[in-house]
Motif scaffolding. Structure first.
Motif, mmCIF file in Angstrom:
data_model
loop_
_atom_site.group_PDB
_atom_site.id
_atom_site.type_symbol
_atom_site.label_atom_id
_atom_site.label_comp_id
_atom_site.label_asym_id
_atom_site.label_seq_id
_atom_site.Cartn_x
_atom_site.Cartn_y
_atom_site.Cartn_z
ATOM 1 N N TRP A 62 0.860 -1.185 0.000
ATOM 2 C CA TRP A 62 0.000 0.000 0.000
ATOM 3 C C TRP A 62 0.892 1.230 0.000
ATOM 4 O O TRP A 62 2.008 1.202 0.526
ATOM 5 N N SER A 63 0.392 2.329 -0.556
ATOM 6 C CA SER A 63 1.178 3.555 -0.591
ATOM 7 C C SER A 63 1.349 4.137 0.807
ATOM 8 O O SER A 63 2.261 4.925 1.053
ATOM 9 N N ILE A 112 -9.149 4.341 2.622
ATOM 10 C CA ILE A 112 -8.179 4.479 1.537
ATOM 11 C C ILE A 112 -8.266 5.877 0.927
ATOM 12 O O ILE A 112 -9.354 6.357 0.598
ATOM 13 N N ASP A 117 -4.494 2.618 -4.704
ATOM 14 C CA ASP A 117 -4.784 1.672 -3.628
ATOM 15 C C ASP A 117 -6.252 1.264 -3.651
ATOM 16 O O ASP A 117 -6.594 0.097 -3.419
ATOM 17 N N ASN A 121 -7.834 -2.502 -4.043
ATOM 18 C CA ASN A 121 -8.845 -2.991 -3.105
ATOM 19 C C ASN A 121 -10.085 -3.493 -3.838
ATOM 20 O O ASN A 121 -10.602 -4.586 -3.550
#
Length: 300
Positions: A62-63, A112, A117, A121
């Motif tokens: 994830w970022s 989020i 991302d 998801n």
């Protein structure tokens, strides 16, 4: 003093077992569409395990580290039950798109912030929360959705324990090399912890006096400062090329570092002997020397 923490495990199998333990046979019995509920709930728990497990891969997962939690999972389980019960009462099909939207855009998607991302998801949900779950769809390489018409809660627990394959990055849809960074960081953290706790059993190891032999060795190994006046006097005007200019600048910086290291070591030596009051910087330097770490003031 004992600290007890309930944190999500890092491996996928333990994450799945932990996620599924948030439900019980009573939750399954409360749904009118038992077959659909069991299959979708299991896929939802696997989805929760995936997005929780991706955190360990850092920026490749994830970022940023999103606060996914067990509350998201249990609320989604309740939403799933309510939607399936409503579909049974109305005599309609399972609203798969509605479930994916609520799970992906509202419940988990509410955490989020990055669009890429969010895309990851929603892609997970597009593959995992589908009618194919009832037909034995693959949840991951080597791991299928079991026949929900034949299994109950306790059987799903046994299925996880006995049939879950060895974890690989491809189960997260990541490249096989994605775990290199994670394993490297894990190794560094392990050795850092070992270095910090080694010799910490007694109080003597933490005394400033233990750093004295190291200070003596460092002072003996430090070279004298470069004589920049003499060096510059040997250079002619045509010698001031970009390469030599950079070398002179780096030599000046090296002198600053050597002077700072020498002065801080001598200052610590005086503090150990009692000639100076010991400051926080001195204590930090002594601890770093004993742990074989670079002092933050030296790194500046």
């Amino acid at each position: 003093c004992v600290k007890v923490a309930d944190e999500a495990p890092t491996d996928l199998k333990s994450n799945l077992k932990r996620a599924y333990s948030k439900f019980s046979q009573e939750n399954i019995d409360a749904c009118m569409k038992g077959k659909e509920f069991k299959a979708t709930l299991f896929a939802l728990c696997f989805f929760h395990s995936l997005i929780s497990g991706r955190i360990k891969f850092g920026a490749q997962g994830w970022s940023k580290k999103y606060p996914f939690n067990d509350g998201d999972l249990t609320i989604c389980g309740t939403v799933l039950k309510n939607y399936l019960n409503n579909a049974e009462k109305l005599g309609t099909d399972v609203p798969w798109p509605d479930l994916r939207y609520i799970f992906g855009e509202i419940m988990y998607g509410g955490h989020i912030t990055d669009p890429w991302d969010r895309r990851v998801n929603n892609t997970y949900l597009a593959v995992l929360v589908t009618p194919e779950l009832l037909l034995g769809a693959n949840l991951a390489p080597g791991f299928k959705s079991p026949d929900s018409s034949k299994l109950e809660y306790i059987h799903y627990v046994k299925y996880i324990e006995e049939r879950f394959p060895p974890e690989i990055p491809q189960m997260f849809w990541l490249h096989p090399n994605a775990e290199i960074g994670f394993l490297t960081n894990q190794g560094i953290a392990t050795f850092k912890t070992i270095a910090e706790i080694s010799g910490g059993g007694g109080g003597k190891a933490n005394e400033l006096g233990e750093a004295q032999p190291i200070i003596t060795a460092y002072l003996g190994a430090l070279p004298p400062n470069l004589d920049m006046i003499e060096i510059r006097s040997r250079l002619k005007e045509e010698d001031y090329t970009p390469f030599n200019i950079v070398a002179l600048q780096e030599s000046d910086r090296m002198n600053l570092l050597l002077s700072h290291m020498r002065s801080s070591l001598l200052e610590l030596e005086l503090g150990i002997s009692g000639a100076l009051n010991v400051t926080d910087n001195m204590e930090g330097l002594a601890k770093d020397l004993q742990a074989n770490k670079v002092n933050p003031l030296w790194a500046e």
